[in-house]
Scaffold this active site. Structure first.
Site, mmCIF file in Angstrom:
data_model
loop_
_atom_site.group_PDB
_atom_site.id
_atom_site.type_symbol
_atom_site.label_atom_id
_atom_site.label_comp_id
_atom_site.label_asym_id
_atom_site.label_seq_id
_atom_site.Cartn_x
_atom_site.Cartn_y
_atom_site.Cartn_z
ATOM 1 N N GLU A 139 0.799 -1.232 0.000
ATOM 2 C CA GLU A 139 0.000 0.000 0.000
ATOM 3 C C GLU A 139 0.838 1.291 0.000
ATOM 4 O OE1 GLU A 139 -3.544 0.684 0.255
ATOM 5 O OE2 GLU A 139 -2.717 2.681 -0.012
ATOM 6 N N GLY A 248 -10.291 23.972 -5.909
ATOM 7 C CA GLY A 248 -10.186 25.403 -6.177
ATOM 8 C C GLY A 248 -11.035 26.252 -5.249
#
Ligand code: COA
Length: 425
Positions: A139, A248
């Site tokens: 992982e 954003g």
């Protein structure tokens, strides 16, 4: 009661997390998943992080629901012959062994597709072809090599890995999509094919907004990053952005009432442009609606620290659930930071089948995450994971038509090992 993948048989030659997470999903869509395990030990996770004597660990039980388990030593001549018999009867072989392990067993793609030209061979590997293709991967290796770690954490701290297992379970999800797509294509072509998901690719796919920002950097600073408002210049690579949102819209994790004692008394708060006026009303700063220094998203960017400090003064006067309730009245996007304890106690998640309690003969009752993908015509109850080799005789008899005498002979040859007795017996 429909089962989406009824009639599809999966030969599940997977271990640890990435492969098992994929085949568990396929089982929840109704496929018959036959997990092949090495006699004696089985999938290594059965014994990892054990919490109850020698009962299968939660690591294993939470990744292997609704499967059948057979034990088979595929390095013996007889065991390999049985595996090849199963290949003839299965639609998909899923594996996530180290690079080359399947070839070393003599199970090359050429061999497998000659045995069953309709077979889909689905593999997880750490890397695709290239300099690292022979590496074993877990992982966190994938999170680091896929760009996630370099872009996670705070600017003044080291790279950070995520608790979300985007390398393992994230790749398992990608692989499951590849498998059902190949099954769909086989409907037209009649042929199987290879499906490969590299963990690095899966992580990068999930991190694509950061590669977006890497390219934007060539055209100027990333103005929506807090760093910009703080006057810290950018280098030539995407920096770690703390809890800024990737979309954003400025967002932060803010303290809520009780934060002094509760490590999860926090809320994620997004100052989304269209609801700015509502935010000003809620936090009692009505003049910020029209003040040119705050009225537009661009004007606010240099003041984000000041703005979030003011918003946090409001959130600290409320619990995260009170804040959630008030903010949602105004469609102000926010999210409480939920602890695993709070999630495990949320009855609404049980009502949808996202959390499920199952009975296990050795563990008693345990909690697992059910199918996160809900299909209206797929009705598969979450069942406990199998004991090691629990279905060996059943599968050999039912799927391969072996007689009890033949199964006994196989067992004497050492190809099957000895199935563990059901703990309930
Ligand atoms: N009978 C006989 N042998 C068996 C067997 C069975 N039923 N099942 C597995 N084996 C053998 C394999 O053939 C292999 O033998 P070999 O080394 O002689 O070729 C051996 O068991 C070990 O397999 P391997 O995959 O190398 O296990 P590992 O513990 O050394 O490595 C990983 C584990 C996860 C690092 C590695 O499998 C890997 O990189 N996988 C791909 C990426 C991946 O999925 N990683 C995420 C895991 S969550």
């Amino acid at each position: 009661m429909g089962k989406a993948l009824e009639g599809v048989r999966i030969l599940d030659f997977t271990h640890v997390q990435s492969g098992p997470s994929c085949t568990q999903l396929l089982a929840w869509f109704g496929a018959d998943v036959i997990k092949v395990e090495r006699p004696g030990e089985g999938d290594v996770t059965r014994g990892q992080l054990r919490d109850l004597g020698d009962a299968d660990s939660l690591y294993f039980t939470m990744l292997n629901s609704n499967k059948r388990s057979i034990t088979l030593d595929t390095k013996t001549t007889d065991g390999k012959a049985v595996l090849e018999d199963l290949v003839k009867q299965c639609d998909v072989l899923v594996e996530n062994f180290a690079p080359g392990a399947l070839d070393r067993m003599g199970l090359t793609w050429e061999r497998l597709s000659s045995i069953n030209p309709r077979l889909i061979l689905a593999s997880v590997k750490g890397f695709g072809p290239g300099p690292f293709e022979d590496c074993k991967v877990y992982e966190n290796v994938a999170q680091c090599a896929g760009g996630a770690a370099s872009t996670t954490g705070f600017r003044d701290g080291p790279p950070v890995v995520s608790a979300a297992q985007i390398g393992d379970s994230g790749t398992g999800l990608h692989l499951a999509l590849g498998i059902v797509t190949a099954l769909f294509q086989r409907e037209h072509t009649g042929r199987g094919q290879k499906v490969l998901c590299a963990m690095q690719d899966a992580v990068l796919n999930l991190c694509r907004v950061k590669l977006r920002d890497q390219q934007r950097l060539a055209h100027g600073p990333l103005k929506e990053y807090s760093q910009h408002g703080e006057g810290v210049p950018f280098g030539d690579t995407v920096p770690r952005a703390g809890n800024d949102s990737g979309g954003g819209q400025p967002g932060r994790i803010l303290r809520c009432k009780g934060w002094e004692h509760d490590p999860n008394a926090y809320i994620y708060f997004i100052t989304q442009g269209p609801v700015w006026e509502k935010i000003c009303d809620v936090i009692h700063e009505p003049e910020w609606k029209t003040d040119p220094g705050y009225a537009t998203p661009a004007a606010r960017l240099p003041h984000l620290n000041e703005i979030f400090t003011r918003i946090e003064a409001w959130t600290m006067a409320h619990t995260k659930f009170e804040a959630m309730e008030i903010l949602n009245r105004y469609d102000i996007p926010c999210g409480p930071i939920l602890s695993m304890k709070e999630i495990a106690e949320d009855r609404s998640l049980y009502a949808t089948g996202t959390l499920v309690e199952v009975e296990h003969p050795a563990r008693g009752s345990y909690l697992t995450v059910g199918n996160p993908i809900k299909l209206s015509d797929n009705h598969v109850d979450v069942e406990r994971s199998p004991l090691l080799g629990e279905h060996t005789d059943e599968v050999l008899g039912e799927v391969l038509g072996f007689t009890p005498d033949r199964i006994d002979a196989l067992r004497r040859s050492g190809a099957l090992g000895t199935p563990r007795r059901m703990a309930a017996e």
